[in-house]
Enzyme design. Structure first.
Site, PDB file in Angstrom:
ATOM      1  N   VAL A 149     100.909 -44.955 156.977  1.00 19.04           N
ATOM      2  CA  VAL A 149     101.726 -44.897 156.163  1.00 19.04           C
ATOM      3  C   VAL A 149     102.437 -43.546 154.972  1.00 19.04           C
ATOM      4  O   VAL A 149     102.111 -43.146 154.602  1.00 19.04           O
ATOM      5  CB  VAL A 149     101.415 -46.000 154.828  1.00 19.04           C
ATOM      6  CG1 VAL A 149     102.364 -46.599 153.624  1.00 19.04           C
ATOM      7  CG2 VAL A 149     100.518 -47.070 155.569  1.00 19.04           C
ATOM      8  N   LYS A 150     103.877 -44.340 155.734  1.00 18.34           N
ATOM      9  CA  LYS A 150     105.081 -43.178 155.253  1.00 18.34           C
ATOM     10  C   LYS A 150     105.223 -43.068 154.155  1.00 18.34           C
ATOM     11  O   LYS A 150     105.861 -44.903 153.528  1.00 18.34           O
ATOM     12  CB  LYS A 150     105.601 -42.757 156.346  1.00 18.34           C
ATOM     13  CG  LYS A 150     106.273 -41.253 156.400  1.00 18.34           C
ATOM     14  CD  LYS A 150     107.070 -41.230 157.734  1.00 18.34           C
ATOM     15  CE  LYS A 150     107.924 -39.687 157.196  1.00 18.34           C
ATOM     16  NZ  LYS A 150     108.966 -39.770 158.517  1.00 18.34           N
ATOM     17  N   LEU A 151     105.596 -42.541 152.844  1.00 22.08           N
ATOM     18  CA  LEU A 151     106.185 -43.353 151.394  1.00 22.08           C
ATOM     19  C   LEU A 151     106.730 -41.775 151.041  1.00 22.08           C
ATOM     20  O   LEU A 151     106.666 -40.831 151.596  1.00 22.08           O
ATOM     21  CB  LEU A 151     104.428 -43.363 150.498  1.00 22.08           C
ATOM     22  CG  LEU A 151     103.577 -44.210 151.380  1.00 22.08           C
ATOM     23  CD1 LEU A 151     101.972 -43.558 150.724  1.00 22.08           C
ATOM     24  CD2 LEU A 151     104.156 -45.862 150.759  1.00 22.08           C
TER      25      LEU A 151
END
Ligand code: E4P
Length: 218
Positions: free
Chosen positions: A82-84
């Site tokens: 998951v890219k944040l």
């Protein structure tokens, strides 16, 4: 050094994965938009092709929204990362997701201080954007050197430095010399790594000489 490819073009990813040299994939909202496809479909297809981490970025900017989107993205496959964004809410979400065993990539990192706080939040990867710093007349590689040095000072920090916004093979070589863990490369840059005119010239000469022998290897 691990090589990721920075694209949402599944045809390109399939071709590059066949090399056996691809360790992962990164996407971002702009790359998904360019693909013209739905994010869940594209990410599922990529995850099935590449066993390594596949970064899929949230679009929400608040903690609750990021957590809701992360819950959807992580369900796609076990190798979703998951890219944040590197914001207070993004790092809070990173900390929660990391605690829950989810891979995370904190993106849009432009300073060593930001990289330090991303590591404190337990990010699996931090993505410093070297090309975009170079575009401003700053030296993107100085940032990589600073982050690698800082992380090396604290062996308890497990975050990997994922060099992003890579524009050419020299970025890759410089990042490797500095000990960065990963570089994510646009497909054209990944293909450029193979090239040298002396390789082409040398191979042509070998093939010509070999043909003159009339031999086959069988
Ligand atoms: C990283 O994860 C980003 O997707 C990417 O490297 C951004 O690169 P750009 O500056 O070429 O858009």
């Amino acid at each position: 050094m691990k090589f990721f490819v920075d694209t949402a073009d599944t045809a390109d990813i399939k071709a590059l994965a066949e090399s056996g040299l691809l360790d992962g994939v990164t996407t971002n909202p702009s790359l998904i938009a360019k693909s013209g496809r739905k994010i869940l479909d594209v990410v599922a297809e990529i995850c099935a092709m590449v066993p390594g981490p596949v970064s899929a970025e949230v679009a929400a900017t608040d903690y609750d929204g990021m957590m809701r989107e992360a819950a959807v993205l992580r369900k796609i496959a076990d190798n979703v990362c998951v890219k944040l964004p590197l914001t207070p809410d993004g790092l809070r979400a990173c900390k929660t997701l990391t605690g829950d065993g989810v891979m995370t990539n904190v993106t849009l990192c432009f300073s060593a201080a930001q990289a330090l706080i991303a590591a404190k939040a337990g990010a699996s990867f931090v993505s410093p954007f070297v090309g975009r710093l170079d575009d401003l007349g700053q030296d993107g590689m100085e940032l990589i050197a600073d982050i690698v040095q800082i992380y090396d000072n604290y062996p308890a920090l497990t975050t990997e430095v994922l060099v992003a916004s890579v524009r050419h093979p020299i970025h890759v070589v410089q990042a490797a010399k500095l000990g960065a863990h990963v570089a994510t490369l646009p497909p054209n840059v990944l293909r450029m790594l193979y090239n040298h005119p002396l390789t082409d010239k040398g191979l042509a000469a070998f093939l010509k000489d070999w043909a003159a022998t009339g031999q086959t290897i069988a």
